[in-house]
Design a protein around this motif. Structure first.
Motif, PDB file in Angstrom:
ATOM      1  N   THR A   3       0.832  -1.195   0.000  1.00 48.29           N
ATOM      2  CA  THR A   3       0.000   0.000   0.000  1.00 48.29           C
ATOM      3  C   THR A   3       0.868   1.246   0.000  1.00 48.29           C
ATOM      4  N   ILE A   4       0.559   2.159  -0.909  1.00 55.51           N
ATOM      5  CA  ILE A   4       1.346   3.384  -1.083  1.00 55.51           C
ATOM      6  C   ILE A   4       0.457   4.596  -0.815  1.00 55.51           C
ATOM      7  N   LEU A   5       0.939   5.503   0.006  1.00 52.58           N
ATOM      8  CA  LEU A   5       0.262   6.778   0.241  1.00 52.58           C
ATOM      9  C   LEU A   5       0.917   7.831  -0.640  1.00 52.58           C
ATOM     10  N   LEU A   6       0.130   8.412  -1.555  1.00 56.98           N
ATOM     11  CA  LEU A   6       0.629   9.405  -2.502  1.00 56.98           C
ATOM     12  C   LEU A   6       0.101  10.783  -2.118  1.00 56.98           C
ATOM     13  N   LEU A   7       1.010  11.677  -1.732  1.00 55.72           N
ATOM     14  CA  LEU A   7       0.658  13.038  -1.340  1.00 55.72           C
ATOM     15  C   LEU A   7       1.157  13.991  -2.420  1.00 55.72           C
ATOM     16  N   GLU A   8       0.236  14.482  -3.244  1.00 57.33           N
ATOM     17  CA  GLU A   8       0.576  15.338  -4.383  1.00 57.33           C
ATOM     18  C   GLU A   8      -0.610  16.271  -4.643  1.00 57.33           C
ATOM     19  N   ASP A   9      -0.355  17.611  -4.669  1.00 55.39           N
ATOM     20  CA  ASP A   9      -1.469  18.550  -4.822  1.00 55.39           C
ATOM     21  C   ASP A   9      -1.814  18.838  -6.281  1.00 55.39           C
ATOM     22  N   ASP A  10      -0.984  18.386  -7.228  1.00 61.15           N
ATOM     23  CA  ASP A  10      -1.303  18.517  -8.645  1.00 61.15           C
ATOM     24  C   ASP A  10      -2.218  17.352  -9.037  1.00 61.15           C
ATOM     25  N   GLU A  11      -3.503  17.663  -9.300  1.00 61.96           N
ATOM     26  CA  GLU A  11      -4.481  16.599  -9.529  1.00 61.96           C
ATOM     27  C   GLU A  11      -4.135  15.731 -10.724  1.00 61.96           C
ATOM     28  N   SER A  12      -3.692  16.347 -11.816  1.00 66.22           N
ATOM     29  CA  SER A  12      -3.370  15.589 -13.020  1.00 66.22           C
ATOM     30  C   SER A  12      -2.196  14.642 -12.774  1.00 66.22           C
ATOM     31  N   LEU A  13      -1.150  15.157 -12.130  1.00 64.33           N
ATOM     32  CA  LEU A  13       0.016  14.329 -11.838  1.00 64.33           C
ATOM     33  C   LEU A  13      -0.343  13.236 -10.846  1.00 64.33           C
ATOM     34  N   ARG A  14      -1.139  13.593  -9.850  1.00 63.43           N
ATOM     35  CA  ARG A  14      -1.546  12.606  -8.847  1.00 63.43           C
ATOM     36  C   ARG A  14      -2.312  11.452  -9.490  1.00 63.43           C
ATOM     37  N   ARG A  15      -3.204  11.794 -10.406  1.00 64.25           N
ATOM     38  CA  ARG A  15      -3.992  10.758 -11.086  1.00 64.25           C
ATOM     39  C   ARG A  15      -3.106   9.878 -11.946  1.00 64.25           C
ATOM     40  N   GLY A  16      -2.165  10.505 -12.666  1.00 64.12           N
ATOM     41  CA  GLY A  16      -1.288   9.730 -13.549  1.00 64.12           C
ATOM     42  C   GLY A  16      -0.395   8.760 -12.784  1.00 64.12           C
ATOM     43  N   GLU A  36      -5.092  15.580   5.111  1.00 70.59           N
ATOM     44  CA  GLU A  36      -5.748  14.406   4.547  1.00 70.59           C
ATOM     45  C   GLU A  36      -4.802  13.212   4.533  1.00 70.59           C
ATOM     46  N   ALA A  37      -3.524  13.458   4.206  1.00 72.24           N
ATOM     47  CA  ALA A  37      -2.538  12.386   4.167  1.00 72.24           C
ATOM     48  C   ALA A  37      -2.328  11.784   5.554  1.00 72.24           C
ATOM     49  N   ARG A  38      -2.284  12.621   6.583  1.00 71.81           N
ATOM     50  CA  ARG A  38      -2.090  12.101   7.940  1.00 71.81           C
ATOM     51  C   ARG A  38      -3.273  11.241   8.361  1.00 71.81           C
ATOM     52  N   ARG A  39      -4.492  11.655   7.985  1.00 71.87           N
ATOM     53  CA  ARG A  39      -5.673  10.847   8.316  1.00 71.87           C
ATOM     54  C   ARG A  39      -5.586   9.479   7.642  1.00 71.87           C
ATOM     55  N   LEU A  40      -5.229   9.475   6.359  1.00 69.93           N
ATOM     56  CA  LEU A  40      -5.117   8.207   5.635  1.00 69.93           C
ATOM     57  C   LEU A  40      -4.014   7.327   6.231  1.00 69.93           C
ATOM     58  N   LEU A  61       7.998  18.597   4.095  1.00 69.05           N
ATOM     59  CA  LEU A  61       9.042  18.442   5.102  1.00 69.05           C
ATOM     60  C   LEU A  61       8.437  18.316   6.496  1.00 69.05           C
ATOM     61  N   ASP A  62       7.462  19.187   6.794  1.00 69.77           N
ATOM     62  CA  ASP A  62       6.787  19.114   8.092  1.00 69.77           C
ATOM     63  C   ASP A  62       6.024  17.800   8.228  1.00 69.77           C
ATOM     64  N   PHE A  63       5.388  17.366   7.149  1.00 66.67           N
ATOM     65  CA  PHE A  63       4.657  16.097   7.164  1.00 66.67           C
ATOM     66  C   PHE A  63       5.615  14.938   7.428  1.00 66.67           C
ATOM     67  N   CYS A  64       6.761  14.972   6.792  1.00 68.25           N
ATOM     68  CA  CYS A  64       7.768  13.927   6.980  1.00 68.25           C
ATOM     69  C   CYS A  64       8.247  13.886   8.433  1.00 68.25           C
ATOM     70  N   ARG A  65       8.534  15.061   8.995  1.00 69.87           N
ATOM     71  CA  ARG A  65       8.962  15.109  10.397  1.00 69.87           C
ATOM     72  C   ARG A  65       7.889  14.524  11.318  1.00 69.87           C
ATOM     73  N   GLU A  66       6.653  14.862  11.017  1.00 75.00           N
ATOM     74  CA  GLU A  66       5.537  14.376  11.820  1.00 75.00           C
ATOM     75  C   GLU A  66       5.447  12.852  11.769  1.00 75.00           C
ATOM     76  N   ILE A  67       5.581  12.292  10.561  1.00 75.86           N
ATOM     77  CA  ILE A  67       5.504  10.842  10.404  1.00 75.86           C
ATOM     78  C   ILE A  67       6.692  10.164  11.075  1.00 75.86           C
ATOM     79  N   ARG A  68       7.869  10.773  10.976  1.00 71.54           N
ATOM     80  CA  ARG A  68       9.067  10.178  11.556  1.00 71.54           C
ATOM     81  C   ARG A  68       8.998  10.056  13.082  1.00 71.54           C
ATOM     82  N   ARG A  69       8.151  10.853  13.705  1.00 69.70           N
ATOM     83  CA  ARG A  69       8.008  10.744  15.156  1.00 69.70           C
ATOM     84  C   ARG A  69       7.301   9.453  15.563  1.00 69.70           C
TER      85      ARG A  69
END
Length: 230
Positions: A3-16, A36-40, A61-69
């Motif tokens: 399972t992969i969590l993809l965090l990308e705000d460009d909708e077209s790129l995210r879909r591709g 939304e990514a943290r909830r998922l 970067l902040d999201f990464c730090r949060e996950i690393r905790r």
């Protein structure tokens, strides 16, 4: 397959990216923002996070730090920020890999597949590699320097294992890319190998008596000590 969590705000790129990963057999959780990514992430078992850095509600970067905790899940940054300082910041926050835009979708998939293969083999027959003042437990994925555990990222751990499996051999950047990143280097940032090795060397120790990895100018890198395998 994973399972992969993809965090990308460009909708077209995210879909591709999502469609390509799903065709490869992966389950993909998509988010356009860090909340939304943290909830998922909290609601699902995730094997890999692919994250942009510039987001609509903050930055990766902040999201990464949060996950690393709370987790050592594999994190790969996919971003247009391509300066050396950006790459260093990405690794320093806990990322395991860093790809700059524009990028090759085939290279991204190759990296994802390589990580998933390594994940599937985790937990197999253990090997302990030792050098002066240093021990690497490949099964437990732990490193001890002078008896004290030293935290390394997954990519640093893979680099260390590769060097210790080839002691006193000059290893080229191309060999490292193929072995650790599972690509031939054609689409990889020139700073990827030296930045990661520099970070690893700092964590292992860099004085004249404990410099395990030396840069051989114009040729590659050398692990300087003998290594015992248990």
């Amino acid at each position: 397959m994973g399972t992969i969590l993809l965090l990308e705000d460009d909708e077209s790129l995210r879909r591709g990216i999502s469609l390509k990963l799903e065709k490869e057999g992966y389950d993909v959780l998509c988010a356009s923002g860090s909340r939304e990514a943290r909830r998922l992430f909290d609601e699902n078992k995730t094997d890999l996070i692919i994250s942009d850095i510039t987001l609509e509600d903050g930055n990766g970067l902040d999201f990464c730090r949060e996950i690393r905790r709370v987790s050592d899940v594999f994190i790969l940054f996919l971003t247009a920020l391509d300066q050396e300082v950006d790459i260093v910041n990405g690794y320093d926050t806990g990322a395991d890999d860093y790809i700059t835009k524009p990028f090759s979708l085939m290279v991204l998939i190759s990296k994802v597949n390589a990580f998933m293969r390594r994940r599937e083999h985790t937990g197999g027959e253990g090997t302990v590699l030792t050098a002066p003042d240093l021990t690497l437990d490949c099964k437990e994925m732990k490193v001890f320097i002078k008896g004290e555990e030293t935290p390394l990222s997954k990519k640093e751990m893979q680099l260390l294992a590769y060097f210790m499996e080839h002691p006193r051999q000059i290893i080229s950047k191309e060999q490292i890319l193929e072995a650790v990143w599972d690509v031939d280097g054609q689409f990889v940032d020139d700073n990827t190998v030296p930045v990661n090795i520099s970070r690893l060397k700092k964590k292992l120790g860099g004085d004249s008596e404990t410099e395990y990895i030396k840069n051989i100018r114009g040729i590659g890198y050398l692990w300087t000590t003998d290594v015992l395998r248990k």
